[in-house]
Design an enzyme around this catalytic site. Structure first.
Site, PDB file in Angstrom:
ATOM      1  N   CYS A   1     -16.725   1.766   0.834  1.00 40.61           N
ATOM      2  CA  CYS A   1     -15.510   0.937   1.015  1.00 40.61           C
ATOM      3  C   CYS A   1     -14.969   1.046   2.439  1.00 40.61           C
ATOM      4  O   CYS A   1     -14.204   0.188   2.850  1.00 40.61           O
ATOM      5  CB  CYS A   1     -14.458   1.326  -0.012  1.00 40.61           C
ATOM      6  SG  CYS A   1     -13.995   3.062   0.054  1.00 40.61           S
TER       7      CYS A   1
ATOM      8  N   GLN B   1     -10.262  -3.877  -3.440  1.00 40.53           N
ATOM      9  CA  GLN B   1     -11.540  -3.359  -2.947  1.00 40.53           C
ATOM     10  C   GLN B   1     -12.644  -3.591  -3.962  1.00 40.53           C
ATOM     11  O   GLN B   1     -13.720  -4.108  -3.631  1.00 40.53           O
ATOM     12  CB  GLN B   1     -11.401  -1.847  -2.676  1.00 40.53           C
ATOM     13  CG  GLN B   1     -12.674  -1.179  -2.228  1.00 40.53           C
ATOM     14  CD  GLN B   1     -13.053  -1.564  -0.818  1.00 40.53           C
ATOM     15  OE1 GLN B   1     -12.261  -1.407   0.097  1.00 40.53           O
ATOM     16  NE2 GLN B   1     -14.250  -2.079  -0.614  1.00 40.53           N
TER      17      GLN B   1
ATOM     18  N   ARG C   1     -13.702  -8.619   1.672  1.00 38.40           N
ATOM     19  CA  ARG C   1     -12.299  -8.362   1.340  1.00 38.40           C
ATOM     20  C   ARG C   1     -11.478  -9.619   1.613  1.00 38.40           C
ATOM     21  O   ARG C   1     -10.596  -9.991   0.836  1.00 38.40           O
ATOM     22  CB  ARG C   1     -11.748  -7.190   2.182  1.00 38.40           C
ATOM     23  CG  ARG C   1     -12.440  -5.851   1.944  1.00 38.40           C
ATOM     24  CD  ARG C   1     -12.097  -5.281   0.592  1.00 38.40           C
ATOM     25  NE  ARG C   1     -10.665  -5.160   0.402  1.00 38.40           N
ATOM     26  CZ  ARG C   1      -9.907  -4.161   0.884  1.00 38.40           C
ATOM     27  NH1 ARG C   1     -10.451  -3.169   1.546  1.00 38.40           N
ATOM     28  NH2 ARG C   1      -8.604  -4.128   0.671  1.00 38.40           N
TER      29      ARG C   1
ATOM     30  N   HIS D   1      -7.453   0.829  -6.415  1.00 42.15           N
ATOM     31  CA  HIS D   1      -7.685  -0.029  -5.242  1.00 42.15           C
ATOM     32  C   HIS D   1      -8.337  -1.321  -5.763  1.00 42.15           C
ATOM     33  O   HIS D   1      -9.511  -1.592  -5.500  1.00 42.15           O
ATOM     34  CB  HIS D   1      -8.571   0.693  -4.229  1.00 42.15           C
ATOM     35  CG  HIS D   1      -8.530   0.117  -2.845  1.00 42.15           C
ATOM     36  ND1 HIS D   1      -7.781  -1.011  -2.509  1.00 42.15           N
ATOM     37  CD2 HIS D   1      -9.143   0.508  -1.697  1.00 42.15           C
ATOM     38  CE1 HIS D   1      -7.961  -1.268  -1.230  1.00 42.15           C
ATOM     39  NE2 HIS D   1      -8.772  -0.377  -0.703  1.00 42.15           N
TER      40      HIS D   1
ATOM     41  N   ASP E   1     -17.175   6.934  -1.207  1.00 43.78           N
ATOM     42  CA  ASP E   1     -15.858   6.801  -0.571  1.00 43.78           C
ATOM     43  C   ASP E   1     -15.575   8.144   0.098  1.00 43.78           C
ATOM     44  O   ASP E   1     -16.286   9.130  -0.157  1.00 43.78           O
ATOM     45  CB  ASP E   1     -14.820   6.478  -1.681  1.00 43.78           C
ATOM     46  CG  ASP E   1     -13.396   6.289  -1.160  1.00 43.78           C
ATOM     47  OD1 ASP E   1     -13.216   6.170   0.075  1.00 43.78           O
ATOM     48  OD2 ASP E   1     -12.469   6.260  -1.994  1.00 43.78           O
TER      49      ASP E   1
ATOM     50  N   ARG F   1       0.880  -1.191   0.000  1.00 39.85           N
ATOM     51  CA  ARG F   1       0.000   0.000   0.000  1.00 39.85           C
ATOM     52  C   ARG F   1       0.900   1.219   0.000  1.00 39.85           C
ATOM     53  O   ARG F   1       1.727   1.404   0.894  1.00 39.85           O
ATOM     54  CB  ARG F   1      -0.896  -0.008   1.233  1.00 39.85           C
ATOM     55  CG  ARG F   1      -1.647   1.300   1.417  1.00 39.85           C
ATOM     56  CD  ARG F   1      -2.739   1.219   2.446  1.00 39.85           C
ATOM     57  NE  ARG F   1      -3.912   0.535   1.918  1.00 39.85           N
ATOM     58  CZ  ARG F   1      -5.151   0.668   2.406  1.00 39.85           C
ATOM     59  NH1 ARG F   1      -5.380   1.459   3.439  1.00 39.85           N
ATOM     60  NH2 ARG F   1      -6.156   0.015   1.877  1.00 39.85           N
TER      61      ARG F   1
HETATM   62  N1   CP Z   1     -11.390  -0.019   2.471  1.00 40.27           N
HETATM   63  C1   CP Z   1     -10.121  -0.117   2.876  1.00 40.27           C
HETATM   64  O1   CP Z   1      -9.194  -0.371   2.082  1.00 40.27           O
HETATM   65  O2   CP Z   1      -9.949   0.057   4.211  1.00 40.27           O
HETATM   66  P1   CP Z   1      -8.571   0.215   4.988  1.00 40.27           P
HETATM   67  O3   CP Z   1      -7.976   1.533   4.547  1.00 40.27           O
HETATM   68  O4   CP Z   1      -8.931   0.196   6.431  1.00 40.27           O
HETATM   69  O5   CP Z   1      -7.662  -0.925   4.602  1.00 40.27           O
HETATM   70  N1  NVA Z   2      -9.948   6.760  -1.391  1.00 41.00           N
HETATM   71  C1  NVA Z   2      -9.612   6.315  -0.067  1.00 41.00           C
HETATM   72  C2  NVA Z   2      -9.828   4.851   0.078  1.00 41.00           C
HETATM   73  C3  NVA Z   2      -9.650   4.327   1.476  1.00 41.00           C
HETATM   74  C4  NVA Z   2      -9.817   2.842   1.545  1.00 41.00           C
HETATM   75  C5  NVA Z   2      -8.190   6.687   0.264  1.00 41.00           C
HETATM   76  O1  NVA Z   2      -7.314   6.541  -0.615  1.00 41.00           O
HETATM   77  O2  NVA Z   2      -7.923   7.141   1.387  1.00 41.00           O
END
Ligand code: CP
Ligand code: NVA
Length: 298
Positions: free
Chosen positions: A257, A131, A285, A128, A217, A101
């Site tokens: 999400c 997701q 997930r 993502h 989101d 990530r």
């Molecule tokens: N939706 C999602 O990716 O959540 P986190 O940021 O908690 O991993």
């Molecule tokens: N768009 C959001 C998604 C979180 C899971 C972010 O990047 O923070």
């Protein structure tokens, strides 16, 4: 060697394999084989916060028999400026797979290339993919095949989650509508590259009318915190609430999400009314990512 770096690169039949397998891993969670990754060590290398992604990957990898290392980027030399390609070459000689990530999409791609490891994009600024695969699994579980469905995303239409939705729409043949103000819409070049039935509009009512799924989101994605005040102002109308839900199909799913900010992208009452869908989405997930890993290593 298979990677999951982007939905743009994932073929339709691979997507369908993953979605089908997710259902099997969910059904057979208590009984499926625990040996797929026995003797292996996988690393989660995260430069941003996470609850769902971290927990679901740690649990899923363990359920396949792997050892898991969580490495916060700030606590390894990467955070002090060691290049991705050097980090990747070190990891490639020691471990068996990586879940990453980070910010730049090019960093995940560079890691995969230099490490030679099966590598998963666990969120970048651009995509993502895990997701959206879990979300599509959730929709098909509750409402059947995606063909002919209308999915409406409301909010920051230029962040990672809607961009992965754009690539999924192109692959699976459903209609995607994105309701977002100018400046928060997917780049025209990306829409053209992706193809598919994607409508982008500032008109929330037009985007929501007849939709099977309403999705949102956060307004302030990770890394955009310095723009918070501006974003809260610009996106203030782009909320899922009762008035918006009433314009969709009567049985429309409301999805998020997570994490959710009540009173911003969704109101409290709507969130709680659809909490079962939203937390099933979070649970899925785990099952979808197990299917992704199975597809990568099989
Ligand atoms: N939706 C999602 O990716 O959540 P986190 O940021 O908690 O991993
Ligand atoms: N768009 C959001 C998604 C979180 C899971 C972010 O990047 O923070």
């Amino acid at each position: 060697m298979k990677n999951l770096l982007s939905l743009e690169k994932l073929e339709r039949n691979d997507m369908e394999t993953i979605l089908g397998r997710a259902a099997v891993f969910k059904r057979d969670r208590a009984t499926h084989s625990r040996t797929l990754l026995a003797g292996q060590t996988w690393a989660l290398i995260f430069s941003k916060s996470s609850t769902r992604t971290r927990v679901s990957f740690e649990v899923g990898l363990r359920e396949f028999g792997a050892q898991v290392m969580f490495l916060s980027a700030g606590e390894i030399q990467l955070g002090r400026g060691e290049p991705i390609k050097d980090t990747a070459r070190v990891m490639g000689r020691m471990i068996h797979g990586a879940v990453i990530r980070t910010f730049a999409q090019t960093d995940v791609e560079e890691f995969a290339r230099y490490s030679g490891l099966p590598t998963v994009n666990a969120l970048t600024d651009s995509e993502h993919p895990c997701q959206i695969l879990a979300d599509i699994f959730t929709i098909t579980e509750r409402r059947g095949p995606m063909t002919g469905k209308v999915v409406t995303f409301i909010g920051d239409g230029a962040c990672n989650v809607p961009l992965s939705w754009v690539f999924a729409a192109a692959r699976l043949g459903f209609e995607l509508r994105i309701a977002a103000p100018k400046g928060y819409q997917p780049p025209a070049e990306l829409l053209q590259r992706a193809g598919g039935n994607v409508v982008v509009t500032e008109d929330i009512a037009a985007a929501v009318r007849g939709a099977d799924v309403l999705y949102t989101d956060v307004w302030v994605s990770m890394g955009k915190e310095q723009e918070s005040a501006q974003r809260l102002h610009d996106l203030s109308r782009y909320q899922i609430n009762d008035a918006v839900v009433k314009l969709a199909r009567p049985d429309a799913l409301v999805m998020h999400c997570l994490p959710a900010y009540r009173g911003k992208e969704i109101d409290e009452a709507t969130f709680e009314a659809h909490a079962d869908t939203i937390f099933t989405q979070a649970e899925n997930r785990l099952h979808a990512q197990k299917a992704i890993i199975h597809w990568m290593v099989s």
